[in-house]
Design an enzyme around this catalytic site. Structure first.
Site, PDB file in Angstrom:
ATOM      1  N   CYS A  87     -11.130   0.965  -4.671  1.00 43.79           N
ATOM      2  CA  CYS A  87     -11.192   1.592  -3.615  1.00 43.79           C
ATOM      3  C   CYS A  87     -12.282   2.408  -3.118  1.00 43.79           C
ATOM      4  O   CYS A  87     -12.391   2.852  -2.185  1.00 43.79           O
ATOM      5  CB  CYS A  87      -9.798   2.578  -3.737  1.00 43.79           C
ATOM      6  SG  CYS A  87      -8.586   1.873  -4.210  1.00 43.79           S
ATOM      7  N   HIS A 104     -10.107   7.231   2.405  1.00 44.73           N
ATOM      8  CA  HIS A 104      -9.649   5.890   1.847  1.00 44.73           C
ATOM      9  C   HIS A 104      -8.144   5.609   2.205  1.00 44.73           C
ATOM     10  O   HIS A 104      -7.368   6.525   1.905  1.00 44.73           O
ATOM     11  CB  HIS A 104     -10.109   5.690   0.375  1.00 44.73           C
ATOM     12  CG  HIS A 104      -9.187   4.463  -0.069  1.00 44.73           C
ATOM     13  ND1 HIS A 104      -9.278   3.052   0.237  1.00 44.73           N
ATOM     14  CD2 HIS A 104      -8.397   4.393  -1.075  1.00 44.73           C
ATOM     15  CE1 HIS A 104      -8.596   2.481  -0.217  1.00 44.73           C
ATOM     16  NE2 HIS A 104      -7.985   3.152  -1.407  1.00 44.73           N
ATOM     17  N   ASN A 132      -3.435  -1.085   2.810  1.00 42.10           N
ATOM     18  CA  ASN A 132      -4.670  -0.402   2.124  1.00 42.10           C
ATOM     19  C   ASN A 132      -5.683  -1.712   1.778  1.00 42.10           C
ATOM     20  O   ASN A 132      -5.179  -2.671   1.118  1.00 42.10           O
ATOM     21  CB  ASN A 132      -4.125  -0.049   0.804  1.00 42.10           C
ATOM     22  CG  ASN A 132      -5.367   0.361  -0.060  1.00 42.10           C
ATOM     23  OD1 ASN A 132      -6.301   0.192  -0.114  1.00 42.10           O
ATOM     24  ND2 ASN A 132      -4.772   1.240  -1.176  1.00 42.10           N
TER      25      ASN A 132
HETATM   26  N1  ACO Z   1      10.542  -2.108  -2.294  1.00 46.90           N
HETATM   27  C1  ACO Z   1      11.789  -1.621  -2.840  1.00 46.90           C
HETATM   28  N2  ACO Z   1      11.675  -0.812  -3.579  1.00 46.90           N
HETATM   29  C2  ACO Z   1      10.671  -0.708  -4.607  1.00 46.90           C
HETATM   30  C3  ACO Z   1       9.493  -1.406  -4.229  1.00 46.90           C
HETATM   31  C4  ACO Z   1       9.565  -1.903  -2.842  1.00 46.90           C
HETATM   32  N3  ACO Z   1       8.374  -2.611  -2.302  1.00 46.90           N
HETATM   33  N4  ACO Z   1       8.550  -1.266  -5.063  1.00 46.90           N
HETATM   34  C5  ACO Z   1       9.035  -0.526  -5.715  1.00 46.90           C
HETATM   35  N5  ACO Z   1      10.427  -0.193  -5.723  1.00 46.90           N
HETATM   36  C6  ACO Z   1      11.500   0.545  -6.610  1.00 46.90           C
HETATM   37  C7  ACO Z   1      11.304   0.327  -8.059  1.00 46.90           C
HETATM   38  O1  ACO Z   1      11.632  -0.599  -8.542  1.00 46.90           O
HETATM   39  C8  ACO Z   1      12.036   1.689  -8.381  1.00 46.90           C
HETATM   40  O2  ACO Z   1      13.352   1.225  -8.489  1.00 46.90           O
HETATM   41  P1  ACO Z   1      14.322   1.816  -9.835  1.00 46.90           P
HETATM   42  O3  ACO Z   1      14.150   3.298  -9.338  1.00 46.90           O
HETATM   43  O4  ACO Z   1      15.439   1.224  -9.645  1.00 46.90           O
HETATM   44  O5  ACO Z   1      13.432   1.678 -10.802  1.00 46.90           O
HETATM   45  C9  ACO Z   1      11.740   2.490  -7.294  1.00 46.90           C
HETATM   46  O6  ACO Z   1      11.612   1.763  -5.982  1.00 46.90           O
HETATM   47  C10 ACO Z   1      10.806   3.711  -7.355  1.00 46.90           C
HETATM   48  O7  ACO Z   1       9.740   3.346  -7.771  1.00 46.90           O
HETATM   49  P2  ACO Z   1       8.399   4.000  -8.022  1.00 46.90           P
HETATM   50  O8  ACO Z   1       7.261   3.029  -8.371  1.00 46.90           O
HETATM   51  O9  ACO Z   1       8.753   5.263  -8.850  1.00 46.90           O
HETATM   52  O10 ACO Z   1       8.337   4.541  -6.585  1.00 46.90           O
HETATM   53  P3  ACO Z   1       7.445   5.513  -5.876  1.00 46.90           P
HETATM   54  O11 ACO Z   1       8.317   6.577  -5.161  1.00 46.90           O
HETATM   55  O12 ACO Z   1       6.397   6.366  -6.930  1.00 46.90           O
HETATM   56  O13 ACO Z   1       6.417   4.780  -4.755  1.00 46.90           O
HETATM   57  C11 ACO Z   1       4.266   3.929  -4.690  1.00 46.90           C
HETATM   58  C12 ACO Z   1       5.624   3.689  -5.287  1.00 46.90           C
HETATM   59  C13 ACO Z   1       4.475   3.842  -3.056  1.00 46.90           C
HETATM   60  C14 ACO Z   1       3.303   2.939  -5.204  1.00 46.90           C
HETATM   61  C15 ACO Z   1       3.893   5.464  -5.240  1.00 46.90           C
HETATM   62  O14 ACO Z   1       3.840   5.523  -6.354  1.00 46.90           O
HETATM   63  C16 ACO Z   1       2.482   5.565  -4.482  1.00 46.90           C
HETATM   64  O15 ACO Z   1       1.864   5.853  -3.285  1.00 46.90           O
HETATM   65  N6  ACO Z   1       1.561   5.695  -5.518  1.00 46.90           N
HETATM   66  C17 ACO Z   1       0.118   5.804  -5.343  1.00 46.90           C
HETATM   67  C18 ACO Z   1      -0.607   4.599  -5.442  1.00 46.90           C
HETATM   68  C19 ACO Z   1      -1.369   4.076  -4.421  1.00 46.90           C
HETATM   69  O16 ACO Z   1      -1.404   4.771  -3.246  1.00 46.90           O
HETATM   70  N7  ACO Z   1      -1.882   3.087  -4.702  1.00 46.90           N
HETATM   71  C20 ACO Z   1      -2.728   2.433  -3.596  1.00 46.90           C
HETATM   72  C21 ACO Z   1      -3.693   1.761  -4.507  1.00 46.90           C
HETATM   73  S1  ACO Z   1      -4.739   2.616  -5.371  1.00 46.90           S
HETATM   74  C22 ACO Z   1      -5.553   3.192  -4.229  1.00 46.90           C
HETATM   75  O17 ACO Z   1      -6.119   3.024  -3.245  1.00 46.90           O
HETATM   76  C23 ACO Z   1      -6.075   4.865  -4.654  1.00 46.90           C
END
Ligand code: ACO
Length: 349
Positions: A114, A276, A306
């Protein structure tokens, strides 16, 4: 003193629009979940056989080169940032050099995920400032759609990413009031496995004490690539999303403040922040923490997802095309991602 100016900028995104609802055909997810967590409404996916990371980079580069008023034969160095190269090796830089029939110039690939584009820009900036090169092409491009797990198992990662490319031509200028004022590069390898694609690789389970999910089968570690890895979906990226989020919201503001302070500015002086496009929630958090207005921050993750190394040059190009960045404006680029690595660049447009 020489400064590097962006003499030309271009972007390319594939025609194929994939909405959140389109993804429901492959996995258990919803438009509501994706928009609420990430802000993403749709992304672009490259043509499966006719487009590659390099060909998209080539399209963006052609526009940047034309806008700089030069030809591909005038380019004297290439820096290409991507995490999704056409080949494991050689890199995309040489494929772009071939495609654009450039001279036998140097071509460097940067694999910093990234923050790849800001790292690439910083490398190019040093070559311009020392007078070594006069027309450097810096490209960020990704074809994520080829390497993601689109089953429910991979939904936490695959809904986030999209394909595309952006490029700039850097040239020297003797005008100290224009161009890149400073760049700031950082890393913390302590969390390398939190956002990573382990296989294929040469790790041989060497880092298994880090206890990440992809190291669960000892025999897999003996192979560069095995049937077992594919059977266990261990050839796809792994992301501990919440841990990435927590670190990103600290490091983004930190590197932006570092860039501003080094040049005697404060957040209110910024005309445009191009973060980003990791996740709209991260960008909003950063905006709030720095007290920036909506007019001071550009986001387009809603349309493209992204696009990793491509996200900053695509957003910068779009903001400029929309008339949101004008000559003399103070612009900050900031990135955070896998590694972890993070980086910032402050420039006068
Ligand atoms: N659709 C539906 N449900 C989903 C999905 C999806 N696509 N993905 C995960 N879930 C579910 C999980 O299975 C989990 O279910 P459970 O509670 O029954 O176990 C629930 O949603 C919550 O999962 P988390 O991973 O805890 O979800 P969170 O609220 O943290 O959101 C996310 C996930 C969006 C990835 C978040 O953590 C985030 O934005 N993190 C930052 C990472 C990021 O931005 N990465 C981009 C690439 S890195 C970069 O560019 C910096």
């Amino acid at each position: 003193m020489l400064r590097s100016i962006i003499a030309g900028i271009g972007m390319y995104v594939p025609e194929n629009i994939v909405t959140n609802n389109d993804l429901i055909k492959y996995m258990d997810t919803s438009d509501e979940w994706i928009q609420e967590r990430t802000g993403i409404k749709e992304r672009r996916f490259a043509h499966r056989t006719e487009e590659t990371t390099t060909t998209m980079g080539v399209e963006a580069a052609k526009i940047a080169i034309e806008r700089a008023g030069i030809t591909p034969q005038d380019i004297d160095f290439i820096v290409f940032a991507t995490l999704s190269p056409d080949y494991y090796f050689p890199g995309c830089g040489v494929l772009l050099q071939r495609a654009l029939k450039m001279k036998e110039i140097g071509a460097l690939d940067v694999r910093n995920q990234c923050s790849g584009f800001v790292y690439a820009l910083s490398v190019a900036d040093q070559f311009i400032k020392t007078g070594m090169y006069k027309n450097i092409l810096v490209v960020g491009a990704e074809k994520h759609s080829f390497g993601l797990d689109f089953s429910t198992r991979g939904r936490n990662v695959s809904v986030i990413f999209g394909d595309g490319a952006g490029a700039v031509v850097l040239q020297p200028s003797a005008n100290e009031n224009r161009g890149i004022l400073s760049t700031h590069l950082h890393s913390d390898g302590e969390s390398a496995e939190i956002l990573a694609m382990y296989n294929p690789g040469t790790h041989a389970n060497h880092w298994a004490d880090k206890n990440y999910a992809f190291f669960d089968d000892a025999t897999i570690g003996e192979m560069f690539m095995s049937h077992s890895m594919i059977d266990h979906a261990q050839n796809f990226p792994f992301m501990d999303g919440p841990s990435v989020f927590k670190k990103a919201v600290v490091k983004f503001p930190e590197v932006i403040m570092e860039a501003l302070q080094q040049n005697g500015y404060q957040p209110s002086d910024l005309n445009m922040l191009i973060p980003h496009q990791a996740n709209l929630r991260i960008a909003q958090f950063v905006q709030q923490k720095l007290g920036l207005t909506d007019q001071q921050v550009y986001n387009n993750i809603q349309k493209y997802g992204n696009t990793t190394a491509a996200s900053i040059p695509i957003a910068l190009c779009e903001a400029w095309q929309d008339g949101k960045i004008k000559q003399g404006d103070l612009v900050c680029l900031a990135a955070f991602g896998s590694g972890f690595t993070w980086a910032g660049a402050l420039l006068k447009w």
